[in-house]
Scaffold this active site. Sequence first.
Site, PDB file in Angstrom:
ATOM      1  N   LEU A  29       4.904 -10.661 -11.072  1.00 47.64           N
ATOM      2  CA  LEU A  29       5.950  -9.760 -10.578  1.00 47.64           C
ATOM      3  C   LEU A  29       6.237  -8.622 -11.547  1.00 47.64           C
ATOM      4  CD1 LEU A  29       8.371 -12.494  -9.204  1.00 47.64           C
ATOM      5  CD2 LEU A  29       6.488 -11.325  -8.032  1.00 47.64           C
ATOM      6  N   HIS A  30       6.429  -7.434 -10.984  1.00 49.38           N
ATOM      7  CA  HIS A  30       6.855  -6.271 -11.757  1.00 49.38           C
ATOM      8  C   HIS A  30       8.095  -5.701 -11.088  1.00 49.38           C
ATOM      9  CE1 HIS A  30       5.000  -4.144  -8.486  1.00 49.38           C
ATOM     10  NE2 HIS A  30       3.809  -4.671  -8.763  1.00 49.38           N
ATOM     11  N   GLY A  32       8.569  -3.399  -9.101  1.00 49.58           N
ATOM     12  CA  GLY A  32       8.428  -3.117  -7.668  1.00 49.58           C
ATOM     13  C   GLY A  32       8.813  -4.349  -6.851  1.00 49.58           C
ATOM     14  N   HIS A  33       8.304  -5.506  -7.257  1.00 46.43           N
ATOM     15  CA  HIS A  33       8.676  -6.747  -6.571  1.00 46.43           C
ATOM     16  C   HIS A  33      10.173  -7.016  -6.725  1.00 46.43           C
ATOM     17  CE1 HIS A  33       4.358  -7.765  -7.647  1.00 46.43           C
ATOM     18  NE2 HIS A  33       4.365  -7.982  -6.350  1.00 46.43           N
ATOM     19  N   GLN A  57      -7.554 -12.717   1.719  1.00 44.30           N
ATOM     20  CA  GLN A  57      -7.529 -11.254   1.711  1.00 44.30           C
ATOM     21  C   GLN A  57      -8.392 -10.639   0.612  1.00 44.30           C
ATOM     22  OE1 GLN A  57      -3.132 -11.409   1.146  1.00 44.30           O
ATOM     23  NE2 GLN A  57      -3.412  -9.602  -0.125  1.00 44.30           N
ATOM     24  N   GLY A 143       6.996  -3.741   0.415  1.00 44.18           N
ATOM     25  CA  GLY A 143       7.048  -2.463  -0.294  1.00 44.18           C
ATOM     26  C   GLY A 143       6.246  -1.400   0.449  1.00 44.18           C
ATOM     27  N   GLN A 149      -0.525  -1.870   4.959  1.00 50.38           N
ATOM     28  CA  GLN A 149      -0.167  -3.285   5.150  1.00 50.38           C
ATOM     29  C   GLN A 149       1.163  -3.397   5.898  1.00 50.38           C
ATOM     30  OE1 GLN A 149      -0.437  -6.577   2.107  1.00 50.38           O
ATOM     31  NE2 GLN A 149       1.684  -6.036   1.734  1.00 50.38           N
ATOM     32  N   SER A 181       2.009  -1.714  -9.944  1.00 48.76           N
ATOM     33  CA  SER A 181       1.080  -2.602  -9.258  1.00 48.76           C
ATOM     34  C   SER A 181       0.597  -3.631 -10.262  1.00 48.76           C
ATOM     35  CB  SER A 181      -0.120  -1.790  -8.764  1.00 48.76           C
ATOM     36  OG  SER A 181      -1.218  -2.653  -8.514  1.00 48.76           O
ATOM     37  N   ARG A 183      -2.260  -4.630 -10.483  1.00 46.51           N
ATOM     38  CA  ARG A 183      -3.599  -4.216 -10.925  1.00 46.51           C
ATOM     39  C   ARG A 183      -3.547  -3.172 -12.042  1.00 46.51           C
ATOM     40  NH1 ARG A 183      -4.976  -5.450  -5.272  1.00 46.51           N
ATOM     41  NH2 ARG A 183      -6.433  -7.192  -5.377  1.00 46.51           N
TER      42      ARG A 183
HETATM   43  O1  PAF Z   1       1.434  -7.426  -0.709  1.00 46.90           O
HETATM   44  C1  PAF Z   1       1.102  -8.558  -1.106  1.00 46.90           C
HETATM   45  O2  PAF Z   1       1.423  -8.980  -2.241  1.00 46.90           O
HETATM   46  C2  PAF Z   1       0.266  -9.458  -0.214  1.00 46.90           C
HETATM   47  O3  PAF Z   1      -0.653  -8.718   0.524  1.00 46.90           O
HETATM   48  C3  PAF Z   1       1.110 -10.353   0.715  1.00 46.90           C
HETATM   49  C4  PAF Z   1       1.947  -9.535   1.685  1.00 46.90           C
HETATM   50  C5  PAF Z   1       2.039 -11.213  -0.136  1.00 46.90           C
HETATM   51  C6  PAF Z   1       0.205 -11.274   1.533  1.00 46.90           C
HETATM   52  O4  PAF Z   1      -0.569 -12.085   0.715  1.00 46.90           O
END
Ligand code: PAF
Length: 281
Positions: A29-30, A32-33, A57, A143, A149, A181, A183
Amino acid sequence: MQVISHIPELRRVLQSASGRVFVPTMGNLHDGHLALVRKARQTGGCVIVSIFVNPLQFGPQEDYGRYPRTLEADCDQLEKLGVDVVFSPTEAELFPVAQEFHVSPPSIAKELCGEVRPGFFRGVATIMLKLYAIVLPSVMIFGKKDYQQLHIIRAMVNQFNLPVRVEACETVRARDGLALSSRNAYLNLRERAQAPELYLGLGEVAERLLSGERDFRALETRATEKLKATGWQVDYVAVRNAQTLKTAQEGDAHLVVLAAARLGGTRLIDNLEIELHSGKV
Ligand code: PAF
């Protein structure tokens, strides 16, 4: 705060919780979360955060194995924000048998990120339907950084008549503009210094749109070339209708410029919404 990894226990704990507000995440988590979680807290009700790195995914060549997993640190942050329940299932808990049913997303899922990451949105939609069915929230928060998404999840919720409200949170950025992010942690110092160019590129497209330029394809090409010139490998820069995500047409008032590009081995995405009539970015 309860940290729960089993579905039956989660269901038991949530039984008495009306007004569930759900923030799905893959952890690490950063800020943004944390903005999503703060919004959930303000919404009221029982706040549930899921932490699960969803294998569905990730493509075979992608970073599933090295995706940062930091459950303990994540829980410390969530506890401070007053989260009620963290759901952190194992892969075996969510997939006791191999997942054979999948959500087949609409054709927009094959464009933009879906073109370079085939199967990505199918994986996201499938896990989101599962998590929805497990948590049964009345509100889910996402977000805007993952704009496509968000669009696809909204469409899934609408088209399957899921009784849940989807809310969106603005992208949180570092001081230099880089969208936060997980990443970003892959970037080395030189790449991190260069990374804000992606956001700056979007800003330039936005400015040109606001000053009246309407040749969307030319704007996309110019922004792409500029990024390429400084060493980015560009997946796309695209001007789209913000509501439909379709290619922008003359007369569209609410646009979004989206981009995905790689610096070294790290793929970054970002976007900027533009309201042409009000002149707002
Ligand atoms: O945005 C994300 O972190 C992921 O794509 C999610 C929505 C948790 C689904 O795995």
